[in-house]
Design an enzyme around this catalytic site. Structure first.
Site, PDB file in Angstrom:
ATOM      1  N   LYS A   5     -35.568 -12.174 -20.671  1.00  0.00           N
ATOM      2  CA  LYS A   5     -35.344 -13.360 -21.488  1.00  0.00           C
ATOM      3  C   LYS A   5     -34.438 -13.021 -22.665  1.00  0.00           C
ATOM      4  O   LYS A   5     -34.199 -11.854 -22.984  1.00  0.00           O
ATOM      5  CB  LYS A   5     -36.684 -13.910 -22.003  1.00  0.00           C
ATOM      6  CG  LYS A   5     -37.654 -14.323 -20.916  1.00  0.00           C
ATOM      7  CD  LYS A   5     -37.118 -15.473 -20.078  1.00  0.00           C
ATOM      8  CE  LYS A   5     -38.116 -15.902 -19.018  1.00  0.00           C
ATOM      9  NZ  LYS A   5     -37.574 -16.914 -18.102  1.00  0.00           N
ATOM     10  N   ASP A   6     -33.940 -14.054 -23.304  1.00  0.00           N
ATOM     11  CA  ASP A   6     -33.086 -13.852 -24.467  1.00  0.00           C
ATOM     12  C   ASP A   6     -33.853 -13.160 -25.583  1.00  0.00           C
ATOM     13  O   ASP A   6     -35.025 -13.460 -25.829  1.00  0.00           O
ATOM     14  CB  ASP A   6     -32.551 -15.198 -24.978  1.00  0.00           C
ATOM     15  CG  ASP A   6     -31.555 -15.826 -24.011  1.00  0.00           C
ATOM     16  OD1 ASP A   6     -30.624 -15.116 -23.606  1.00  0.00           O
ATOM     17  OD2 ASP A   6     -31.721 -17.010 -23.683  1.00  0.00           O
ATOM     18  N   LYS A   7     -33.152 -12.266 -26.274  1.00  0.00           N
ATOM     19  CA  LYS A   7     -33.777 -11.536 -27.373  1.00  0.00           C
ATOM     20  C   LYS A   7     -34.075 -12.466 -28.542  1.00  0.00           C
ATOM     21  O   LYS A   7     -35.110 -12.358 -29.193  1.00  0.00           O
ATOM     22  CB  LYS A   7     -32.848 -10.402 -27.830  1.00  0.00           C
ATOM     23  CG  LYS A   7     -33.419  -9.540 -28.948  1.00  0.00           C
ATOM     24  CD  LYS A   7     -32.461  -8.402 -29.286  1.00  0.00           C
ATOM     25  CE  LYS A   7     -33.023  -7.530 -30.401  1.00  0.00           C
ATOM     26  NZ  LYS A   7     -32.093  -6.413 -30.725  1.00  0.00           N
ATOM     27  N   ARG A   8     -33.161 -13.402 -28.807  1.00  0.00           N
ATOM     28  CA  ARG A   8     -33.328 -14.334 -29.923  1.00  0.00           C
ATOM     29  C   ARG A   8     -33.716 -15.691 -29.367  1.00  0.00           C
ATOM     30  O   ARG A   8     -32.893 -16.394 -28.789  1.00  0.00           O
ATOM     31  CB  ARG A   8     -32.040 -14.425 -30.743  1.00  0.00           C
ATOM     32  CG  ARG A   8     -31.680 -13.121 -31.445  1.00  0.00           C
ATOM     33  CD  ARG A   8     -30.365 -13.252 -32.220  1.00  0.00           C
ATOM     34  NE  ARG A   8     -30.042 -12.021 -32.926  1.00  0.00           N
ATOM     35  CZ  ARG A   8     -29.372 -11.010 -32.406  1.00  0.00           C
ATOM     36  NH1 ARG A   8     -28.952 -11.091 -31.151  1.00  0.00           N
ATOM     37  NH2 ARG A   8     -29.109  -9.922 -33.110  1.00  0.00           N
TER      38      ARG A   8
END
Length: 386
Positions: A5-8
């Site tokens: 998943k996206d880090k941010r």
């Protein structure tokens, strides 16, 4: 896990844990900061890379200026009904001045010293302690002093390299130092190079032939939508090393000809990620692979000859145009930038209300919700709006 998943972002995903009772996970969840575990169930096998069929996104674009609902309506309609170019997003190549795909070139050439030097080279805009650590290594070759300065979580690859040199003292064993980087990160560099070549190839395909439909010489795999049959279903231990990129296909494509061109749409057209076991299109786009890789001292056929098996890239296929599923949007007005304009799954569990538009709010926002197949980049969809 079936994918990353996206880090941010506020993200939700399914995970599997082998032979762990759910009550232990409940206790762990109580101690976590910034995360929670729940919705437990037992299954016959673990989740594997490739199981993921897609991701759902909810994104808010705040302080929209220079556009309004009327001017953006044709663009939004185009995204919903026509789709967008399935480029790899810029985050695929890293956010620093030395791109991941550049390091990937050195890895594919087995030039371990160059790969290590690139990873350890100074970057613009880094934290002071990270810059100091790089200088201690690059100038003085003092691995222990550099490692003491380097925040471990901030630079995992760099820390792995310095730890190797500090422990073994073999300052010339660059292959050993590179091998200490976690495997998924090592493969990330060669995946980035494949993605770089693919992006260039799709740009040339669109420049030459547009997006209206397939042309003779294209390669096509029938679009399965969000079905997992569109992706590799092999378990990681049976798959080739590079096939950890969900969203690519191992199906054998069909060569588009004048006789069968009507059987396919632009959504069926694929281009290969470079490798030794893929077909290449039989028109001008094939030369992009050969010419770009030749500039880097590589050949598509040579990707089978790496001295280490995990870097022998067989290749895969990726669709050039995709459409989002369940695409919707909402224009909102708001005044307070600190207040959320979307409700996360965590908010829903806590029964928090759905944020609403303020009739006379000072600012304009566009809230988007959509599903994308695995390995498709939401940033590339958003690029159509920018």
């Amino acid at each position: 896990m079936a994918g990353t998943k996206d880090k941010r972002g506020i993200t939700v995903q399914r995970c599997s844990a082998f032979r762990i009772a759910h009550d232990r996970l409940i206790n762990v969840s109580r101690k976590l900061r910034g995360a929670r575990l729940g919705n437990f169930s037992y299954g016959p096998r673990e989740l594997r890379l490739g199981d993921l069929s897609g991701n759902q996104f909810q994104i808010v674009l705040r302080q929209v200026q220079g556009a309004d609902a009327q001017s953006l309506q044709p663009v939004l309609d185009g995204i919903q009904h026509t789709g967008f170019i399935n480029y790899y997003g810029m985050q695929r190549f890293g956010t620093q001045s030395i791109s991941s795909h550049t390091i990937g070139i050195s890895v594919l050439k087995a030039d371990w010293q160059q790969a290590v030097d690139l990873i350890m080279s100074p970057r613009v805009g880094e934290r002071p302690e990270v810059s100091e650590a790089r200088e201690l290594w690059c100038v003085h070759r003092d691995a222990k002093a550099a490692m003491a300065k380097l925040p471990q979580r901030a630079a995992l690859a760099e820390h792995s390299i310095l730890q190797y040199f500090a422990k073994h003292g073999a300052a010339n064993n660059y292959a050993g130092a590179f091998a200490c980087i976690p495997r998924n990160m090592r493969l990330m560099y060669v995946h980035a190079y494949q993605s770089y070549i693919w992006n260039a190839a799709v740009s040339e395909r669109l420049r030459l032939f547009g997006t209206m439909g397939p042309v003779p010489g294209d390669l096509a795999i029938k679009d399965h939508g969000f079905s997992n049959t569109a992706h590799t279903s092999e378990p990681p231990e049976a798959a080739d090393s590079e096939q950890e990129d969900e969203g690519t296909s191992r199906e054998t494509p069909v060569l588009v000809t004048t006789e069968n061109v009507a059987d396919f749409s632009i959504y069926d057209v694929v281009l290969p990620l470079p490798g030794w076991n893929v077909q290449y299109p039989e028109h001008q786009v094939k030369s992009v692979y050969e010419e770009l890789m030749a500039r880097d001292g590589l050949l598509p056929s040579g990707l089978a000859e790496h001295p280490l098996k995990e870097y022998r890239l067989s290749g895969a296929y990726r669709r050039i145009v995709i459409r989002p599923r369940d695409f919707s949007f909402e224009w909102m007005r708001y005044s307070d930038d600190t207040l959320p304009l979307a409700r996360s799954d965590s908010d829903a569990i806590e029964n928090k209300h759905v944020p609403e538009s303020i009739e006379f709010g000072d600012h304009l926002a566009l809230k988007l919700k959509f599903d994308l197949p695995s390995s498709a980049y939401a940033t590339m969809l958003l690029r159509e709006l920018m």
